[in-house]
Design a protein around this motif. Structure first.
Motif, PDB file in Angstrom:
ATOM      1  N   LEU A  34      74.650  70.884 -12.219  1.00 48.63           N
ATOM      2  CA  LEU A  34      74.772  71.542 -13.519  1.00 48.63           C
ATOM      3  C   LEU A  34      74.778  70.555 -14.683  1.00 48.63           C
ATOM      4  O   LEU A  34      75.187  69.411 -14.540  1.00 48.63           O
ATOM      5  CB  LEU A  34      76.045  72.389 -13.570  1.00 48.63           C
ATOM      6  N   GLY A  35      74.344  71.048 -15.844  1.00 43.73           N
ATOM      7  CA  GLY A  35      74.360  70.250 -17.062  1.00 43.73           C
ATOM      8  C   GLY A  35      75.685  70.394 -17.792  1.00 43.73           C
ATOM      9  O   GLY A  35      76.620  71.048 -17.308  1.00 43.73           O
ATOM     10  N   ASN A  39      78.759  72.961 -17.041  1.00 44.41           N
ATOM     11  CA  ASN A  39      80.003  72.330 -16.620  1.00 44.41           C
ATOM     12  C   ASN A  39      81.170  72.856 -17.451  1.00 44.41           C
ATOM     13  O   ASN A  39      82.213  73.262 -16.926  1.00 44.41           O
ATOM     14  CB  ASN A  39      79.871  70.811 -16.777  1.00 44.41           C
ATOM     15  N   ARG A  40      80.979  72.860 -18.756  1.00 45.30           N
ATOM     16  CA  ARG A  40      82.037  73.277 -19.685  1.00 45.30           C
ATOM     17  C   ARG A  40      82.433  74.738 -19.456  1.00 45.30           C
ATOM     18  O   ARG A  40      83.617  75.088 -19.456  1.00 45.30           O
ATOM     19  CB  ARG A  40      81.559  73.061 -21.122  1.00 45.30           C
ATOM     20  N   HIS A  41      81.441  75.606 -19.243  1.00 47.32           N
ATOM     21  CA  HIS A  41      81.744  77.028 -19.130  1.00 47.32           C
ATOM     22  C   HIS A  41      82.295  77.411 -17.762  1.00 47.32           C
ATOM     23  O   HIS A  41      83.040  78.395 -17.656  1.00 47.32           O
ATOM     24  CB  HIS A  41      80.510  77.865 -19.488  1.00 47.32           C
ATOM     25  N   PRO A  66      84.503  66.733 -13.006  1.00 47.57           N
ATOM     26  CA  PRO A  66      83.499  65.736 -13.425  1.00 47.57           C
ATOM     27  C   PRO A  66      83.406  65.641 -14.940  1.00 47.57           C
ATOM     28  O   PRO A  66      83.409  66.663 -15.636  1.00 47.57           O
ATOM     29  CB  PRO A  66      82.196  66.279 -12.828  1.00 47.57           C
ATOM     30  N   LYS A  67      83.346  64.428 -15.441  1.00 48.24           N
ATOM     31  CA  LYS A  67      83.234  64.226 -16.879  1.00 48.24           C
ATOM     32  C   LYS A  67      81.890  64.721 -17.386  1.00 48.24           C
ATOM     33  O   LYS A  67      80.869  64.586 -16.719  1.00 48.24           O
ATOM     34  CB  LYS A  67      83.408  62.741 -17.222  1.00 48.24           C
ATOM     35  N   ILE A  68      81.936  65.308 -18.577  1.00 47.36           N
ATOM     36  CA  ILE A  68      80.714  65.838 -19.184  1.00 47.36           C
ATOM     37  C   ILE A  68      79.988  64.712 -19.915  1.00 47.36           C
ATOM     38  O   ILE A  68      80.549  64.072 -20.803  1.00 47.36           O
ATOM     39  CB  ILE A  68      81.043  66.973 -20.165  1.00 47.36           C
TER      40      ILE A  68
END
Length: 243
Positions: A34-35, A39-41, A66-68
């Motif tokens: 995922l991008g 990732n955030r959502h 995981p860090k964005i």
């Protein structure tokens, strides 16, 4: 966009699994391809599940998430834009890219414009940004000669871009990406037209409050991020003071 996110095949890992049986390994497998937006959502979805009591704790603790790493964003250059429109054979697509260049509109806002958004008496384009609240003030852009000439060639009633208006953002983005691939242009998207407009506005000395109004930015921080790569030539203070 969230619907497209959860329709991705990587979510098949948990699609039919009870929430309480979902493991941190499941989420790590999903997150791998995922991008940053996805990732955030997914993390927001987990937080929501905890907040309303579907689960009593995080499945994947925040420290292990995981860090964005966001991809660098940049403006489209004049040279790149000219290459795109000069090789685009579809008249509607060509006019659409020109409109984005001269207005800095978001692609959905630009594709949704109708003849009713044009005030020929005052020579302005007036529209509400789709992503803002209904009661937010509209963007009102004065036409320059090139934008005016462009609009005069578009339909005089109904949608300015009849076909693009019916397509989703992902379809317009995919078509633009194909054009970029043919030309070997990398690192830009339709959203890069907004960055380009913000940078040109700063370089031209347009007051920030007006530029923010045009792009629909309510935050100076967001606007600064759009215009951060502008090259501004500072005049000689000596000569400026004399003038």
């Amino acid at each position: 966009r969230r619907r497209r996110l959860y329709a991705k095949s990587c979510f098949d890992v948990i699609r039919d699994k009870p929430l309480i049986e979902t493991t941190s390994d499941d989420l790590m497998r999903i997150l791998k391809p995922l991008g940053s937006f996805d990732n955030r959502h997914l993390k927001l979805a987990q937080n929501y599940a905890v907040k309303i009591g579907w689960i009593d704790r995080d499945i994947l603790p925040s420290k292990l998430w995981p860090k964005i790493t966001s991809k660098p964003k940049r403006a489209i250059t004049l040279e790149e834009h000219e290459r795109i429109v000069s090789t685009e054979h579809n008249a509607e697509h060509k006019a659409f890219y020109e409109l984005l260049w001269w207005t800095g509109a978001a692609q959905t806002d630009g594709a949704s414009l109708t003849a009713e958004n044009i005030n020929w008496v005052n020579e302005t384009i007036i529209y509400h940004r789709r992503k803002l609240k209904q009661d937010s003030p509209p963007a009102i852009l004065k036409m320059g000669s090139k934008l005016k000439a462009l609009l005069m060639d578009l339909p005089s009633e109904g949608p300015l871009f009849p076909k693009l208006n019916q397509q989703g953002a992902e379809h317009r983005s995919a078509e633009f990406s194909r054009r970029l691939k043919i030309l070997g242009i990398k690192g830009v998207s339709l959203h890069s037209y907004r960055y380009a407009w913000a940078e040109r506005a700063l370089e031209a000395g347009l007051p920030e409050r007006i530029a923010m109004k045009a792009l629909g930015h309510s935050s100076k921080a967001i606007h600064h991020a759009y215009a951060k790569n502008a090259v501004v030539e500072v005049p000689s203070l000596e000569n400026y003071a004399k003038d």
